[in-house]
Scaffold this motif. Structure first.
Motif, PDB file in Angstrom:
ATOM      1  N   GLY A  34      52.801  23.073  25.793  1.00  0.00           N
ATOM      2  CA  GLY A  34      53.428  23.370  24.500  1.00  0.00           C
ATOM      3  C   GLY A  34      54.876  22.950  24.466  1.00  0.00           C
ATOM      4  N   ALA A  35      55.583  23.146  25.578  1.00  0.00           N
ATOM      5  CA  ALA A  35      56.992  22.756  25.648  1.00  0.00           C
ATOM      6  C   ALA A  35      57.145  21.248  25.524  1.00  0.00           C
ATOM      7  N   ILE A  36      56.291  20.505  26.231  1.00  0.00           N
ATOM      8  CA  ILE A  36      56.341  19.039  26.152  1.00  0.00           C
ATOM      9  C   ILE A  36      56.091  18.577  24.725  1.00  0.00           C
ATOM     10  N   ALA A  37      55.076  19.171  24.083  1.00  0.00           N
ATOM     11  CA  ALA A  37      54.765  18.806  22.698  1.00  0.00           C
ATOM     12  C   ALA A  37      55.934  19.122  21.768  1.00  0.00           C
ATOM     13  N   SER A  38      56.589  20.244  21.992  1.00  0.00           N
ATOM     14  CA  SER A  38      57.739  20.635  21.154  1.00  0.00           C
ATOM     15  C   SER A  38      58.898  19.669  21.336  1.00  0.00           C
ATOM     16  N   PHE A  39      59.205  19.327  22.587  1.00  0.00           N
ATOM     17  CA  PHE A  39      60.293  18.375  22.838  1.00  0.00           C
ATOM     18  C   PHE A  39      59.970  17.001  22.248  1.00  0.00           C
ATOM     19  N   GLN A  40      58.736  16.586  22.387  1.00  0.00           N
ATOM     20  CA  GLN A  40      58.351  15.278  21.843  1.00  0.00           C
ATOM     21  C   GLN A  40      58.416  15.264  20.324  1.00  0.00           C
ATOM     22  N   ALA A  41      58.101  16.410  19.705  1.00  0.00           N
ATOM     23  CA  ALA A  41      58.194  16.498  18.241  1.00  0.00           C
ATOM     24  C   ALA A  41      59.649  16.361  17.790  1.00  0.00           C
ATOM     25  N   ILE A  42      60.557  17.001  18.522  1.00  0.00           N
ATOM     26  CA  ILE A  42      61.986  16.881  18.207  1.00  0.00           C
ATOM     27  C   ILE A  42      62.441  15.447  18.403  1.00  0.00           C
ATOM     28  N   ALA A  43      61.973  14.809  19.478  1.00  0.00           N
ATOM     29  CA  ALA A  43      62.365  13.431  19.784  1.00  0.00           C
ATOM     30  C   ALA A  43      61.937  12.459  18.690  1.00  0.00           C
ATOM     31  N   LYS A  44      60.869  12.784  17.974  1.00  0.00           N
ATOM     32  CA  LYS A  44      60.360  11.898  16.924  1.00  0.00           C
ATOM     33  C   LYS A  44      60.900  12.249  15.533  1.00  0.00           C
ATOM     34  N   ASP A  45      61.625  13.341  15.431  1.00  0.00           N
ATOM     35  CA  ASP A  45      62.118  13.824  14.135  1.00  0.00           C
ATOM     36  C   ASP A  45      63.386  13.068  13.745  1.00  0.00           C
ATOM     37  N   LYS A  46      63.285  12.211  12.766  1.00  0.00           N
ATOM     38  CA  LYS A  46      64.406  11.362  12.357  1.00  0.00           C
ATOM     39  C   LYS A  46      65.528  12.146  11.683  1.00  0.00           C
ATOM     40  N   SER A  47      65.256  13.377  11.297  1.00  0.00           N
ATOM     41  CA  SER A  47      66.314  14.191  10.682  1.00  0.00           C
ATOM     42  C   SER A  47      67.228  14.804  11.733  1.00  0.00           C
ATOM     43  N   VAL A  48      66.825  14.705  12.981  1.00  0.00           N
ATOM     44  CA  VAL A  48      67.599  15.261  14.092  1.00  0.00           C
ATOM     45  C   VAL A  48      68.578  14.205  14.599  1.00  0.00           C
ATOM     46  N   PRO A  49      69.818  14.579  14.942  1.00  0.00           N
ATOM     47  CA  PRO A  49      70.784  13.601  15.474  1.00  0.00           C
ATOM     48  C   PRO A  49      70.213  12.840  16.666  1.00  0.00           C
TER      49      PRO A  49
ATOM     50  N   GLN B  78      67.741  13.855  19.852  1.00  0.00           N
ATOM     51  CA  GLN B  78      66.436  13.233  20.060  1.00  0.00           C
ATOM     52  C   GLN B  78      66.301  12.732  21.494  1.00  0.00           C
ATOM     53  N   ASP B  79      67.347  12.057  21.983  1.00  0.00           N
ATOM     54  CA  ASP B  79      67.317  11.535  23.350  1.00  0.00           C
ATOM     55  C   ASP B  79      67.259  12.662  24.377  1.00  0.00           C
ATOM     56  N   ALA B  80      68.009  13.722  24.126  1.00  0.00           N
ATOM     57  CA  ALA B  80      67.973  14.874  25.036  1.00  0.00           C
ATOM     58  C   ALA B  80      66.576  15.482  25.074  1.00  0.00           C
ATOM     59  N   ALA B  81      65.921  15.545  23.921  1.00  0.00           N
ATOM     60  CA  ALA B  81      64.555  16.083  23.866  1.00  0.00           C
ATOM     61  C   ALA B  81      63.591  15.176  24.625  1.00  0.00           C
ATOM     62  N   LYS B  82      63.769  13.866  24.496  1.00  0.00           N
ATOM     63  CA  LYS B  82      62.933  12.925  25.258  1.00  0.00           C
ATOM     64  C   LYS B  82      63.087  13.173  26.756  1.00  0.00           C
TER      65      LYS B  82
ATOM     66  N   LEU C  99      59.669  17.416  32.359  1.00  0.00           N
ATOM     67  CA  LEU C  99      58.505  18.298  32.452  1.00  0.00           C
ATOM     68  C   LEU C  99      57.245  17.527  32.823  1.00  0.00           C
ATOM     69  N   LEU C 100      57.173  16.278  32.389  1.00  0.00           N
ATOM     70  CA  LEU C 100      56.000  15.465  32.675  1.00  0.00           C
ATOM     71  C   LEU C 100      55.920  15.043  34.139  1.00  0.00           C
ATOM     72  N   ILE C 101      57.030  15.104  34.868  1.00  0.00           N
ATOM     73  CA  ILE C 101      56.991  14.755  36.293  1.00  0.00           C
ATOM     74  C   ILE C 101      55.968  15.633  37.007  1.00  0.00           C
ATOM     75  N   GLU C 102      56.003  16.921  36.711  1.00  0.00           N
ATOM     76  CA  GLU C 102      55.081  17.863  37.357  1.00  0.00           C
ATOM     77  C   GLU C 102      53.805  18.086  36.558  1.00  0.00           C
ATOM     78  N   ASN C 103      53.822  17.727  35.294  1.00  0.00           N
ATOM     79  CA  ASN C 103      52.687  18.073  34.430  1.00  0.00           C
ATOM     80  C   ASN C 103      52.032  16.854  33.790  1.00  0.00           C
ATOM     81  N   GLY C 104      52.318  15.676  34.316  1.00  0.00           N
ATOM     82  CA  GLY C 104      51.740  14.468  33.759  1.00  0.00           C
ATOM     83  C   GLY C 104      51.676  13.367  34.797  1.00  0.00           C
ATOM     84  N   THR C 105      51.528  12.154  34.335  1.00  0.00           N
ATOM     85  CA  THR C 105      51.429  10.994  35.219  1.00  0.00           C
ATOM     86  C   THR C 105      52.713  10.171  35.149  1.00  0.00           C
ATOM     87  N   TYR C 106      52.856   9.247  36.095  1.00  0.00           N
ATOM     88  CA  TYR C 106      54.004   8.343  36.057  1.00  0.00           C
ATOM     89  C   TYR C 106      54.014   7.565  34.742  1.00  0.00           C
TER      90      TYR C 106
END
Length: 227
Positions: A114-129, A133-137, A143-150
């Motif tokens: 859920g956290a990854i999805a939330s950060f990615q949603a912020i990263a894609k939100d063009k209304s956000v500075p 967006q980059d910080a959210a990415k 988080l994906l280092i431990e919870n995803g693939t390379y």
């Protein structure tokens, strides 16, 4: 009686201007007054807005700090509820900050997906500075280092691991760690070496990169860099 021609002309001109002004007031007085009232109301409105803006920001700041305190006390559900309210009703930059903090609290609660999805949603939100967006990415990438693939980490943040990008040091380190975790030592070495080779790399990041390069060398799973 002697008189000065220049003085007399000035006095006549002043009388004429005075008469013209009186006539203008008689003809346009209501409009002049209306404009004056609008100017005063506009000034009052500006002052009132600044007062409201300052107080609203102060109130939102207090709410944000209160939510952070709840998170620090591990009252994650209460913190998320407070942050959700601030996101919907907050003022200024606080709604965006609330979204970022809420995603962090989700991770704290153990909901990394859920956290990854939330950060990615912020990263894609063009209304956000853009910086947010980059910080959210970056947060999603870490988080994906431990919870995803390379590959997922690379898709999230590799575009920031380029010269001139403010997040390049963190991005390179995350990519190096993701590659190391995946067992791709050659790729990991490249990322850590890029940190060492960048004279602008922060000391802490550079020191960790040196340590990882030593570990990779000691593992014997990747050729040593050519000097």
């Amino acid at each position: 009686m002697a008189f000065n021609d220049d003085s007399f002309i000035r006095e006549v001109n002043e009388e004429l201007r005075s008469d013209q002004m009186k006539g203008a007031v008689r003809r346009f007085g209501r409009y002049i007054i209306a404009v004056a009232v609008l100017i005063v109301l506009g000034t009052i409105g500006k002052v009132a807005y600044e007062y409201w803006d300052n107080n609203a920001s102060s109130s939102a700041g207090d709410q944000f700090l209160a939510a952070m305190k709840l998170a620090d006390e591990n009252k994650t559900d209460e913190a998320l509820a407070a942050l959700d309210k601030l996101e919907k009703e907050g003022h200024g930059a606080y709604p965006v900050l609330a979204r970022m903090r809420a995603a962090t609290v989700q991770s704290q609660k153990g909901d990394n997906a859920g956290a990854i999805a939330s950060f990615q949603a912020i990263a894609k939100d063009k209304s956000v500075p853009a910086a947010v967006q980059d910080a959210a990415k970056m947060r999603a990438g870490w988080l994906l280092i431990e919870n995803g693939t390379y590959e997922q980490v690379s898709a999230a943040i590799e575009e920031m691991a380029v010269p001139g990008n403010a997040f390049r040091h963190s991005a390179r380190e995350a990519l190096g760690l993701a590659a190391y975790k995946a067992g791709n030592m050659a790729q990991a070495r490249q990322w850590f070496q890029s940190i060492v080779d960048d004279v602008d790399s922060p000391r802490g990041v550079a020191n960790r990169a040196h340590m990882m390069l030593d570990l990779i060398t000691a593992s014997g799973k990747a050729p040593a860099a050519q000097s």
